[in-house]
Design a protein around this motif. Structure first.
Motif, PDB file in Angstrom:
ATOM      1  N   PHE A 128      -4.583   7.929 -11.024  1.00 56.19           N
ATOM      2  CA  PHE A 128      -3.707   8.360  -9.938  1.00 56.19           C
ATOM      3  C   PHE A 128      -4.127   9.713  -9.359  1.00 56.19           C
ATOM      4  O   PHE A 128      -3.586  10.155  -8.362  1.00 56.19           O
ATOM      5  N   ASN A 160       0.846  -1.192   0.000  1.00 56.35           N
ATOM      6  CA  ASN A 160       0.000   0.000   0.000  1.00 56.35           C
ATOM      7  C   ASN A 160       0.880   1.240   0.000  1.00 56.35           C
ATOM      8  O   ASN A 160       2.109   1.153   0.131  1.00 56.35           O
ATOM      9  N   VAL A 161       0.231   2.402  -0.121  1.00 58.07           N
ATOM     10  CA  VAL A 161       0.979   3.656  -0.186  1.00 58.07           C
ATOM     11  C   VAL A 161       1.753   3.891   1.102  1.00 58.07           C
ATOM     12  O   VAL A 161       2.868   4.430   1.079  1.00 58.07           O
ATOM     13  N   MET A 180      -2.816   8.488  -2.788  1.00 56.61           N
ATOM     14  CA  MET A 180      -1.835   8.751  -3.836  1.00 56.61           C
ATOM     15  C   MET A 180      -1.603  10.250  -4.008  1.00 56.61           C
ATOM     16  O   MET A 180      -0.467  10.693  -4.220  1.00 56.61           O
ATOM     17  N   PRO A 236       5.905   3.717 -11.839  1.00 55.35           N
ATOM     18  CA  PRO A 236       5.165   2.458 -11.718  1.00 55.35           C
ATOM     19  C   PRO A 236       5.475   1.504 -12.864  1.00 55.35           C
ATOM     20  O   PRO A 236       6.018   1.897 -13.893  1.00 55.35           O
ATOM     21  N   ASP A 256       2.040  -4.241  -7.194  1.00 57.43           N
ATOM     22  CA  ASP A 256       1.225  -4.048  -6.005  1.00 57.43           C
ATOM     23  C   ASP A 256       0.176  -2.943  -6.138  1.00 57.43           C
ATOM     24  O   ASP A 256      -0.898  -3.026  -5.541  1.00 57.43           O
ATOM     25  N   TYR A 257       0.475  -1.896  -6.908  1.00 59.28           N
ATOM     26  CA  TYR A 257      -0.454  -0.775  -6.985  1.00 59.28           C
ATOM     27  C   TYR A 257      -1.671  -1.076  -7.840  1.00 59.28           C
ATOM     28  O   TYR A 257      -2.693  -0.396  -7.770  1.00 59.28           O
ATOM     29  N   SER A 303      -5.859  -0.125  -1.452  1.00 65.26           N
ATOM     30  CA  SER A 303      -4.460  -0.030  -1.033  1.00 65.26           C
ATOM     31  C   SER A 303      -3.763   1.205  -1.589  1.00 65.26           C
ATOM     32  O   SER A 303      -2.846   1.747  -0.964  1.00 65.26           O
ATOM     33  N   TYR A 304      -4.199   1.631  -2.763  1.00 65.04           N
ATOM     34  CA  TYR A 304      -3.593   2.804  -3.406  1.00 65.04           C
ATOM     35  C   TYR A 304      -4.701   3.788  -3.794  1.00 65.04           C
ATOM     36  O   TYR A 304      -4.837   4.167  -4.956  1.00 65.04           O
ATOM     37  N   VAL A 339      -5.559   1.163 -10.808  1.00 66.61           N
ATOM     38  CA  VAL A 339      -4.994   1.454  -9.495  1.00 66.61           C
ATOM     39  C   VAL A 339      -5.934   0.869  -8.454  1.00 66.61           C
ATOM     40  O   VAL A 339      -7.149   1.120  -8.490  1.00 66.61           O
ATOM     41  N   ASN A 342       6.968   1.278  -7.976  1.00 64.34           N
ATOM     42  CA  ASN A 342       5.953   0.275  -7.664  1.00 64.34           C
ATOM     43  C   ASN A 342       5.997  -0.856  -8.661  1.00 64.34           C
ATOM     44  O   ASN A 342       6.022  -0.626  -9.882  1.00 64.34           O
ATOM     45  N   TYR A 376       8.388   9.217  -8.929  1.00 60.87           N
ATOM     46  CA  TYR A 376       7.647   7.961  -8.807  1.00 60.87           C
ATOM     47  C   TYR A 376       7.563   7.288 -10.167  1.00 60.87           C
ATOM     48  O   TYR A 376       7.234   7.929 -11.174  1.00 60.87           O
TER      49      TYR A 376
END
Length: 992
Positions: A484, A348-349, A394, A410, A374-375, A388-389, A384, A371, A408
Motif C-alpha cells: 500500500f 478503483n481508488v 493509494m 481492507p 476489489d483492491y 486499479s489500486y 494490491v 474495500n 481505511y
C-alpha cells in the motif's frame, strides 16, 4: 461477503412464486443447483478476471439425511451408574459404569466414564464427563488453541450459591440455586449416552421457558421450544433457523414467578430470575429445544458443562458472569463507533474518492472507507492491484483521509492462493511459498497440503493452531502495508482489518485442487452476480407497490434473462459429476449421527474445509471445526498490535466462537435487502451482545440484492443505533450509499446527528462491556426484568439503560407501535420534543413515524452526556459537551461517562465522571487525570415541575437559562465561559 452467489434459476422461480404475493424475495442460496461455470460462460469484458480455465470439480457433496428427522435411536440406551464417589470441598469425582448392554445408537458405547464436578467459583459450577481411557478429544486440554479465564479463576468457595445433587443408579444430576431453590439444570429421567461419535445429555425444562442465545442463526430473540439449533460453522448466508458463521453454545434462561401480595414490585405482578448454561465444545453439535426438555447431541468430544447461577431481577448479572469467564470483549478505538461505508464493487481508488467527496458534499458523516476484494490482484490475499489500486493512487488516498482523520479497512480472506508451479509469474507470490516453507497450512490426513477452491482459484488455508502461523500471518500483513506504500508515505495505511470467509469456506468438497494446481488461476465454479446473464433483479418486499413502473421493467428483464439461460444451465447442473469421496482414517466426514446442517445437501464438507482435514500435531478438524474464525481473529489482532504499537487493533470477523469478542467485532454476514432481514438484525445484535460480542451490526440496507429508497431510509436510521454501523452491498447490485436518494440522505443525517452526539455515551457503554461484560444494546426485559410481557419483544431495543429505540420494520406505513416499560411512576421522554410520552402500563402506543424519522425515547432517571455532532468522530470529540438530564418521578437522575485517549491499549490516564441530579442540584464527581479540553455548553433538564427563580454554577449566577412550561424543561446555555478549562476538569455543582 457472500460465500458464493446464488443460482439464477432458483432465484427466478422464487421470483415467480412471490410475484403474485407482491413479495419480491430473491437470493435463495442454491448451491444445491449451482450455476456451474464453463469457459463459454466466463465474462468476456471483466477487468477483474484474466483468462481463467474451468475448475475440474463440482461443488456438490454426498447427500445426507439429518438424523433429527429420523426415528430416535437412543431410547434403548441403558445409561450409567455412579461408583466410587469421592466428595471434597472442591467438588466431586466418580466413575460411571454402563448399566447394561451397549446400545450402539450412533457409535460405540464407552463402558466406563469419569465424572468430575468442580465448584469453580461462587456462581459457576463445572460438570465434566469424559471417557476414562482418554480417547475422546478434550477441548479443555488445548488451552494453547483456546484459552479463557474459566481455566484459571478457580476459587472453590465454601459460600457457593448453588448445590449439586445426584442419584447413583441410574446416574442423574441436578443443580439448584440456593437463594430461591430454583432448579437450574436437571437430568433426572433421561439416560446419559456416551459413545465415540455421539454424546447425549438432556435436562428438563420448565413450561413455556424463555431461552436466549445459542448463536449464530437467523431467528427471533426468544428461541421458543420446538426448534433444533445446529453448531457447525458454515459460510451459508443468512439461513433462517439454520447453522451459520459462528458457534456460541451458551444460553440464558429467564424465569418469572408471581410476586407476593406485599411485593415491592409495582403492577408487574412478577419477580424474575435468570441463569446461564455453556456446553464448551468445538465439535459439531445439535441442541434440541422441546416443550419439556433441552437435549445436547454432540458428534464427538466430551461433556464440559458450565452452569452460571445468575440471580434475581437482573439478567445482566448472568451475562456478566458468563462473559467474564470466557474473556470480556476488547476496547475498540473511538473512531470505530462512527459510520462505515463499503461495497463489493469499488473497482478503483477513484470510486472511493468520489464516494468520499459525495459524503462531504451532502454533509453526511462518515469515518471509515472499506474495500472488499476489489483492491486485490486477482482476488489474492496480501496483494494490491497495481493498476486499479496503484501505489501512487493509494498514497494520495491515504493523504486525503489522514488530513480529515478518516480511516481505511481492507478485507482479507482466510484462503491463500495456491501458486501454479508451471506459471513463472506465480513464483513471487510470497504468502503461498513462505507458508509452504514454514509448514503452516492445513493438511490432508496423508500429510499433503489441503487445497480448496475460493475466489482466486485453488487455495490453501493457514492453520492458526500452529504456533508458526502467528509470525507467518504478521509477515504477510507487514508486506501488505508495504504494497500500500507504507515505506514511503509517512501515513498509516489500513487502520483495521476485515477478515472474511473464515469458517473457513471452500467452494468444493474435499481437497479438490490437490491435483490441479497447474490449472490455477481458475474462476469459481459459478457465475457471479453482475456477470454476463446474471443481472441482479431482486428488490425488497413491497417494491411493486411504491415503484410500479420500475417493478414492471425489472420483471420483464428478469423473464428475458431466465429464458436466455435456463435451458443451458439446467443441462450443466444435470451433467455435474459426483465428487470423489475421501476415505478418512476415522469416520469423520460422514459420522453415524448426521447433523441437520444448512449447507448444500447435508454433506459436512460442503462449503467448508472437510472434517478430516488435519491441524497442527495431527488434530482432526472434526474436533476443532468451529474454532477457525476465532484463531484467525486472534492471529490478526496480535499481528496488528505488532504493526501498530500500543494501538488497539480493529478486527471485523465473520466467523466467531466463544471469546472472539476479545479480539474482534462482528457483522451479521451476508444479509439480503429485505424488510425481513432488517427485522432479524435486531435479535441478531441483541443475541451477540449477550454472548460477549457487543460490537456488532448488520449491513445496513442489505448486502445481496437491490435495496430501494424506503427500505434503505428506514434501515440507515435504525442501524445508527447499532454498536457497529456499516452500509455494505454486493457486486452487481445498485449503489446504495445514503446520498443516492433524498429521503435516505435526510434520514441518515438525522439519525447520525443523534448517534454522533451520543458518542460519549456509546464509548462509556463500550467500557462497561470491556470491564463487566455488559451488553451495549439490550432487550427490553434486561432493563425491566419483572415484566413478563417483555420476554419476547425484539422489534424494539435499548441502547444502554437510557434510550429506547422503536424502528419501523415494514414498508408503506407512517406509524409504528411500541411498548414503554415500567410502572406508572416510570417516565419516558421523546428525544426530539422532550415531551413526556403518554402511556399506560403494558400498553402498545402508536407513534407517528414518517419516512425520515425514527422514534427514540429517553428514560427518566438517566443523565446522558452528549457532544455537538460533526462529520466524523475526531471532529465531534473536539466540540463542546452537553448534558441531557431526564428526571424521574422523584426528580432524580444519574449517569456516568468514561474517557481516555480513544486508541491506546495501555492508558497513561483515564477519567470517569459520575453525574447526579437530586434535590434541584446537578453535580459531577470526576476520578482520574485525563484532561478533556472541550467546555460544557448546555444542560437540559427534563421533567422539572416548576420554573426556577435563579440558577447557580458553584457560586456564580447563570443568567442564560430558559424554562419551557409546556414541556417542563429547563435549558441552561452558554456555559462555555464557566468551563473554559474543560467541561469536567474539576468538580462542580449547578443548582436551581
Amino acid at each position: 461477503m457472500l460465500p458464493r452467489p446464488f443460482s439464477f434459476i432458483v432465484s427466478f422461480f422464487t421470483f415467480l412464486l412471490c410475484f403474485s404475493k407482491a413479495s419480491f424475495v430473491f437470493g435463495l442460496d442454491a448451491s444445491k443447483t449451482g450455476t456451474i461455470i464453463t469457459s463459454s460462460t466466463l465474462p468476456t469484458s471483466s477487468t477483474t478476471y484474466r483468462a481463467l480455465p474451468t475448475p475440474s470439480v463440482a461443488t456438490l457433496g454426498i447427500p445426507q439425511q439429518p438424523s433429527v428427522n429420523e426415528p430416535y435411536r437412543g431410547s434403548t440406551c441403558p445409561g450409567y451408574r455412579a461408583l466410587n464417589v469421592s466428595e471434597s470441598a472442591n467438588g466431586l469425582i466418580a466413575a460411571l459404569e454402563l448399566r447394561g448392554s451397549p446400545c450402539y445408537s450412533y457409535g460405540k458405547d464407552y463402558s466406563h466414564l469419569l465424572l468430575n464436578v468442580s465448584y469453580d467459583t461462587v456462581d459457576r459450577i463445572h460438570v465434566s464427563i469424559s471417557d476414562i481411557e482418554g480417547k475422546q478429544f478434550r477441548f479443555t486440554n488445548h488451552s494453547d488453541v483456546w484459552d479463557a479465564p474459566l481455566y484459571h479463576d478457580l476459587t472453590y468457595p465454601s459460600n457457593r450459591s448453588y448445590t449439586f445433587f445426584y442419584n447413583s443408579d441410574p446416574f442423574e444430576f441436578w443443580v439448584v440455586r440456593n437463594t430461591d431453590n430454583e432448579l437450574l439444570f436437571d437430568t433426572r429421567g433421561h439416560h446419559l449416552i456416551f459413545q465415540d461419535q455421539y454424546v447425549e445429555l438432556t435436562t428438563n425444562m420448565v413450561d413455556d421457558y424463555n431461552l436466549y442465545g445459542l448463536a449464530e442463526t437467523v431467528h427471533g430473540l426468544r428461541l421458543g421450544n420446538n426448534i433444533t439449533r445446529t453448531f457447525w460453522a458454515n459460510g451459508d448466508n443468512a439461513p433462517l433457523d439454520g447453522n451459520s458463521y459462528g458457534t456460541h453454545p451458551f444460553y440464558l434462561e429467564q424465569r418469572y414467578r408471581p410476586a407476593a401480595n406485599d411485593s415491592p414490585v409495582n403492577q408487574t405482578g412478577y419477580h424474575s430470575s435468570s441463569h446461564g448454561v455453556l456446553m464448551l465444545t468445538a465439535n459439531g453439535m445439535e441442541v434440541l429445544l422441546r416443550p419439556n426438555y433441552l437435549q445436547y447431541r454432540m458428534i464427538g468430544g466430551v461433556i464440559d458443562l458450565y452452569i452460571y447461577v445468575g440471580g434475581s431481577d437482573d439478567p445482566k448479572k448472568t451475562v456478566s458472569q458468563f462473559v467474564k469467564s470466557i474473556g470480556t470483549p476488547s476496547m475498540q478505538q473511538y473512531w470505530t463507533l462512527g459510520f462505515h461505508i463499503s461495497r463489493w464493487g469499488y473497482s478503483n481508488v477513484s470510486d472511493i474518492l468520489d464516494v468520499r467527496k459525495s459524503f462531504s458534499d451532502f454533509e453526511i458523516p462518515v469515518d471509515t472507507f472499506w474495500n472488499d476484494l476489489d483492491y486485490m490482484y486477482m482476488y489474492r490475499d496480501f496483494t494490491v492491484d497495481p493498476i486499479s489500486y496503484s501505489k501512487d493512487n493509494m498514497l494520495e488516498f491515504f493523504k486525503e483521509i489522514e488530513s480529515t482523520h478518516q480511516h481505511y479497512v481492507p478485507l482479507i480472506d482466510a484462503a491463500v492462493y495456491a501458486a501454479n508451479p508451471n506459471n513463472r509469474s506465480d513464483d513471487s507470490y510470497y504468502p503461498y511459498y513462505n507458508g509452504i516453507e514454514n509448514d503452516v497450512f492445513i493438511k490432508n490426513p496423508d500429510g499433503s497440503i489441503y487445497v480448496g477452491n475460493v475466489w482466486p482459484g485453488y487455495t490453501v488455508f493457514p492453520d492458526f493452531t500452529n504456533p508458526a502461523s502467528s509470525e507467518y500471518w504478521k509477515d504477510c500483513l507487514v508486506n501488505l502495508t508495504h504494497d500500500f506504500g507504507a515505506n514511503s508515505s509517512g501515513f498509516p495505511t489500513f487502520t483495521g482489518l476485515w477478515i472474511d470467509m473464515n469458517e473457513p469456506t471452500s467452494f468444493c468438497v474435499g481437497s479438490c485442487g490437490s491435483a490441479h494446481l497447474d490449472e490455477n488461476p481458475v474462476h469459481v465454479a459459478f457465475v457471479l452476480e453482475g456477470e454476463t446473464n446474471n443481472v441482479v433483479y431482486s428488490y425488497p418486499e413491497g417494491f411493486n407497490i411504491t415503484n410500479a413502473t420500475e417493478y414492471s421493467s425489472v420483471y420483464m428483464s428478469s423473464l428475458s434473462q431466465f429464458h436466455a439461460t435456463a435451458t443451458s444451465t439446467l443441462e450443466k447442473v444435470k451433467a455435474t459429476p459426483t465428487p470423489l469421496s475421501v476415505k478418512p482414517d476415522y469416520n469423520v466426514n460422514n459420522p453415524p449421527y448426521a447433523l441437520d446442517i444448512e449447507q448444500g445437501n447435508g454433506d459436512l464438507a460442503d462449503e467448508g474445509v472437510s472434517a478430516n482435514a488435519t491441524y497442527y500435531n495431527g488434530t482432526l478438524r472434526y474436533n476443532l471445526f468451529n474454532i477457525y474464525g476465532y484463531g484467525m481473529a486472534k492471529a490478526t489482532y496480535n499481528a496488528l498490535t505488532s504493526i501498530y504499537e500500543n494501538k488497539r487493533p480493529f478486527v471485523l470477523s465473520r466467523s466467531t466462537f466463544l471469546s472472539s469478542g476479545k479480539y474482534a467485532a462482528h457483522w451479521l454476514g451476508d444479509n439480503y435487502s429485505q424488510w425481513s432481514n432488517m427485522f432479524f438484525s435486531i435479535p441478531g445484535m441483541l443475541t451477540f451482545n449477550l454472548v460477549g460480542l457487543p460490537m456488532v451490526g448488520a449491513d445496513a440496507c442489505g448486502f445481496m440484492g437491490n435495496t430501494d429508497e424506503e427500505l434503505c431510509s428506514r434501515w440507515m436510521a435504525m442501524a445508527a443505533f447499532s454498536p457497529f454501523y456499516r452500509n455494505h452491498n454486493s457486486l452487481g447490485s445498485i449503489s446504495q450509499e445514503p446520498y443516492r436518494w433524498g429521503s435516505v440522505a435526510e434520514s441518515s443525517r438525522r439519525a447520525m446527528s443523534i448517534r454522533y452526539s451520543l458518542l460519549p455515551y456509546w464509548y462509556t457503554l463500550m467500557k462497561d462491556a470491556h470491564t463487566e461484560g455488559f451488553p451495549m444494546i439490550r432487550p427490553l426485559f434486561f432493563e425491566f426484568p419483572n415484566e413478563q410481557n417483555l420476554a419476547g419483544v425484539d422489534r424494539q431495543f435499548m441502547v444502554g439503560d437510557a434510550l429506547l429505540i422503536t424502528p419501523v420494520l415494514e414498508p408503506n406505513v407512517s406509524h409504528v407501535q411500541g411498548v414503554f416499560p415500567g410502572n406508572t411512576s416510570t417516565k419516558w421522554y421523546d428525544w426530539y420534543n422532550h415531551t413526556v410520552i403518554d402511556r399506560q402500563y403494558g400498553e402498545n402506543v402508536t407513534l407517528y413515524a414518517p419516512l425520515e424519522h425514527i422514534n427514540v425515547a429517553i428514560r427518566g432517571g438517566k443523565i446522558v452526556p452528549l457532544q455537538k455532532p460533526a462529520l466524523n468522530t475526531f471532529e465531534t470529540r473536539q466540540n463542546p459537551f452537553n448534558l441531557l438530564v431526564a428526571l424521574d418521578d422523584n426528580e432524580y437522575s444519574e449517569g456516568t461517562m468514561y474517557v481516555d485517549d480513544g486508541e491506546s491499549i495501555t492508558q497513561n490516564s483515564t477519567l470517569t465522571i459520575k453525574l447526579l441530579c437530586k434535590s434541584n442540584q446537578l453535580s459531577i464527581n470526576s476520578v482520574g487525570d485525563y484532561h478533556l479540553q472541550p467546555p460544557l455548553a448546555n444542560v437540559t433538564v427534563l421533567g422539572l415541575s416548576q420554573a426556577p427563580s435563579r440558577v447557580l454554577m458553584q457560586n456564580t449566577e447563570i443568567h442564560t437559562f430558559t424554562y419551557l412550561n409546556a414541556t417542563k424543561e429547563l435549558i441552561i446555555s452558554n456555559l462555555e465561559n464557566n468551563t473554559m478549562n474543560g467541561a469536567f476538569s474539576s468538580n462542580w455543582t449547578i443548582s436551581w
